[in-house]
Design an enzyme around this catalytic site. Sequence first.
Site, PDB file in Angstrom:
ATOM      1  N   PHE A 162      -0.226  14.791  21.501  1.00  0.00           N
ATOM      2  CA  PHE A 162       0.268  13.495  21.025  1.00  0.00           C
ATOM      3  C   PHE A 162       1.689  13.192  21.478  1.00  0.00           C
ATOM      4  O   PHE A 162       2.259  12.165  21.099  1.00  0.00           O
ATOM      5  CB  PHE A 162       0.175  13.415  19.497  1.00  0.00           C
ATOM      6  CG  PHE A 162       0.951  14.482  18.757  1.00  0.00           C
ATOM      7  CD1 PHE A 162       2.317  14.366  18.567  1.00  0.00           C
ATOM      8  CD2 PHE A 162       0.310  15.603  18.242  1.00  0.00           C
ATOM      9  CE1 PHE A 162       3.043  15.335  17.883  1.00  0.00           C
ATOM     10  CE2 PHE A 162       1.022  16.580  17.552  1.00  0.00           C
ATOM     11  CZ  PHE A 162       2.389  16.443  17.374  1.00  0.00           C
ATOM     12  N   ARG A 172      11.425  16.984   1.944  1.00  0.00           N
ATOM     13  CA  ARG A 172      10.032  17.114   2.427  1.00  0.00           C
ATOM     14  C   ARG A 172       9.053  16.782   1.297  1.00  0.00           C
ATOM     15  O   ARG A 172       8.012  16.183   1.532  1.00  0.00           O
ATOM     16  CB  ARG A 172       9.778  18.533   2.955  1.00  0.00           C
ATOM     17  CG  ARG A 172      10.617  18.927   4.168  1.00  0.00           C
ATOM     18  CD  ARG A 172      10.169  18.327   5.461  1.00  0.00           C
ATOM     19  NE  ARG A 172       8.882  18.832   5.897  1.00  0.00           N
ATOM     20  CZ  ARG A 172       8.357  18.593   7.098  1.00  0.00           C
ATOM     21  NH1 ARG A 172       9.012  17.840   7.969  1.00  0.00           N
ATOM     22  NH2 ARG A 172       7.193  19.073   7.429  1.00  0.00           N
ATOM     23  N   THR A 216       2.512  14.975   6.484  1.00  0.00           N
ATOM     24  CA  THR A 216       2.608  14.269   7.765  1.00  0.00           C
ATOM     25  C   THR A 216       1.603  13.124   7.848  1.00  0.00           C
ATOM     26  O   THR A 216       1.931  12.021   8.280  1.00  0.00           O
ATOM     27  CB  THR A 216       2.345  15.262   8.926  1.00  0.00           C
ATOM     28  OG1 THR A 216       3.205  16.392   8.763  1.00  0.00           O
ATOM     29  CG2 THR A 216       2.599  14.611  10.269  1.00  0.00           C
ATOM     30  N   ARG A 253       5.718   8.538   2.334  1.00  0.00           N
ATOM     31  CA  ARG A 253       4.648   8.310   3.313  1.00  0.00           C
ATOM     32  C   ARG A 253       3.412   7.705   2.654  1.00  0.00           C
ATOM     33  O   ARG A 253       2.740   6.869   3.249  1.00  0.00           O
ATOM     34  CB  ARG A 253       4.326   9.616   4.042  1.00  0.00           C
ATOM     35  CG  ARG A 253       5.381   9.933   5.125  1.00  0.00           C
ATOM     36  CD  ARG A 253       5.224  11.299   5.701  1.00  0.00           C
ATOM     37  NE  ARG A 253       6.049  11.494   6.905  1.00  0.00           N
ATOM     38  CZ  ARG A 253       6.290  12.680   7.441  1.00  0.00           C
ATOM     39  NH1 ARG A 253       5.789  13.783   6.892  1.00  0.00           N
ATOM     40  NH2 ARG A 253       7.032  12.775   8.530  1.00  0.00           N
ATOM     41  N   HIS A 302      11.043  10.529   9.053  1.00  0.00           N
ATOM     42  CA  HIS A 302      11.191  11.905   9.508  1.00  0.00           C
ATOM     43  C   HIS A 302      12.014  12.658   8.473  1.00  0.00           C
ATOM     44  O   HIS A 302      12.924  12.088   7.871  1.00  0.00           O
ATOM     45  CB  HIS A 302      11.931  11.937  10.846  1.00  0.00           C
ATOM     46  CG  HIS A 302      12.369  13.314  11.256  1.00  0.00           C
ATOM     47  ND1 HIS A 302      11.509  14.194  11.870  1.00  0.00           N
ATOM     48  CD2 HIS A 302      13.557  13.965  11.103  1.00  0.00           C
ATOM     49  CE1 HIS A 302      12.167  15.339  12.085  1.00  0.00           C
ATOM     50  NE2 HIS A 302      13.408  15.216  11.626  1.00  0.00           N
ATOM     51  N   GLU A 353      19.591  18.231  14.334  1.00  0.00           N
ATOM     52  CA  GLU A 353      19.183  16.818  14.355  1.00  0.00           C
ATOM     53  C   GLU A 353      20.331  15.895  13.936  1.00  0.00           C
ATOM     54  O   GLU A 353      20.511  14.816  14.525  1.00  0.00           O
ATOM     55  CB  GLU A 353      17.955  16.633  13.461  1.00  0.00           C
ATOM     56  CG  GLU A 353      16.738  17.348  14.045  1.00  0.00           C
ATOM     57  CD  GLU A 353      15.551  17.437  13.111  1.00  0.00           C
ATOM     58  OE1 GLU A 353      14.517  17.982  13.522  1.00  0.00           O
ATOM     59  OE2 GLU A 353      15.637  16.948  11.959  1.00  0.00           O
TER      60      GLU A 353
HETATM   61  P1  GDP Z   1       6.446  16.242  10.278  1.00  0.00           P
HETATM   62  O1  GDP Z   1       7.368  17.420  10.237  1.00  0.00           O
HETATM   63  O2  GDP Z   1       5.722  16.015   8.974  1.00  0.00           O
HETATM   64  O3  GDP Z   1       7.105  14.969  10.775  1.00  0.00           O
HETATM   65  O4  GDP Z   1       5.269  16.589  11.310  1.00  0.00           O
HETATM   66  P2  GDP Z   1       5.262  17.355  12.727  1.00  0.00           P
HETATM   67  O5  GDP Z   1       6.561  18.071  12.968  1.00  0.00           O
HETATM   68  O6  GDP Z   1       4.005  18.143  12.773  1.00  0.00           O
HETATM   69  O7  GDP Z   1       5.112  16.181  13.773  1.00  0.00           O
HETATM   70  C1  GDP Z   1       6.216  15.378  14.151  1.00  0.00           C
HETATM   71  C2  GDP Z   1       5.774  13.939  14.235  1.00  0.00           C
HETATM   72  O8  GDP Z   1       4.830  13.810  15.298  1.00  0.00           O
HETATM   73  C3  GDP Z   1       5.024  13.405  13.011  1.00  0.00           C
HETATM   74  O9  GDP Z   1       5.879  13.006  11.971  1.00  0.00           O
HETATM   75  C4  GDP Z   1       4.253  12.242  13.600  1.00  0.00           C
HETATM   76  O10 GDP Z   1       5.077  11.084  13.775  1.00  0.00           O
HETATM   77  C5  GDP Z   1       3.883  12.786  14.979  1.00  0.00           C
HETATM   78  N1  GDP Z   1       2.534  13.383  14.968  1.00  0.00           N
HETATM   79  C6  GDP Z   1       2.123  14.548  14.397  1.00  0.00           C
HETATM   80  N2  GDP Z   1       0.805  14.745  14.585  1.00  0.00           N
HETATM   81  C7  GDP Z   1       0.366  13.667  15.291  1.00  0.00           C
HETATM   82  C8  GDP Z   1      -0.912  13.281  15.808  1.00  0.00           C
HETATM   83  O11 GDP Z   1      -1.925  13.959  15.642  1.00  0.00           O
HETATM   84  N3  GDP Z   1      -0.960  12.091  16.500  1.00  0.00           N
HETATM   85  C9  GDP Z   1       0.152  11.306  16.697  1.00  0.00           C
HETATM   86  N4  GDP Z   1       0.023  10.151  17.402  1.00  0.00           N
HETATM   87  N5  GDP Z   1       1.368  11.654  16.247  1.00  0.00           N
HETATM   88  C10 GDP Z   1       1.476  12.810  15.543  1.00  0.00           C
END
Ligand code: GDP
Length: 138
Positions: free
Chosen positions: A58, A86, A92, A103, A116, A127
């Site tokens: 992604f 969090r 997520t 969310r 985020h 960050e």
């Molecule tokens: P977070 O820590 O909850 O933000 O999640 P992650 O670190 O796993 O992923 C970072 C960001 O990538 C997420 O907040 C989403 O915006 C994006 N993301 C994660 N998984 C997916 C996915 O399966 N598809 C898409 N399009 N974006 C994703």
Amino acid sequence: MSNRTFTMIKPDATSKGYTGAILDQIIKAGFSIKAMKWTKLTTEQAGLFYDIHRERGFFGELVEFMSSGPIVAAILEKENAVEDFRTLIGATNPANAAEGTIRKNFASSIGENAVHGSDSDENAIIEGDFFFSKLERF
Ligand code: GDP
């Protein structure tokens, strides 16, 4: 345990006019704002910020989305900031996010998920430093 975390209000949420409501929820949850800016990432900057996800399927979609419109970047302070934030933002995927989380309230999909939140004290520092100079934080 650190008392600071980093957040962004993502382009889906800023474009839908949710910025004020999200900031209100963050402040009411006990976080204070130590730095904040309204800005827009280039694709290069979004790619660098999410560099850890470069090999994920992604990644292209994520970079395109995160550079598609304005964001709000902020450093937040509260006891146990990373973990508590969090919890406040929720899972997520908004479909799995607990009732009342940011969310759950404001996100539409796993990709376009409104906010985020740093996942560790170490990443909160990295960050925050990505967006803010020493003169821009208090
Ligand atoms: P977070 O820590 O909850 O933000 O999640 P992650 O670190 O796993 O992923 C970072 C960001 O990538 C997420 O907040 C989403 O915006 C994006 N993301 C994660 N998984 C997916 C996915 O399966 N598809 C898409 N399009 N974006 C994703």
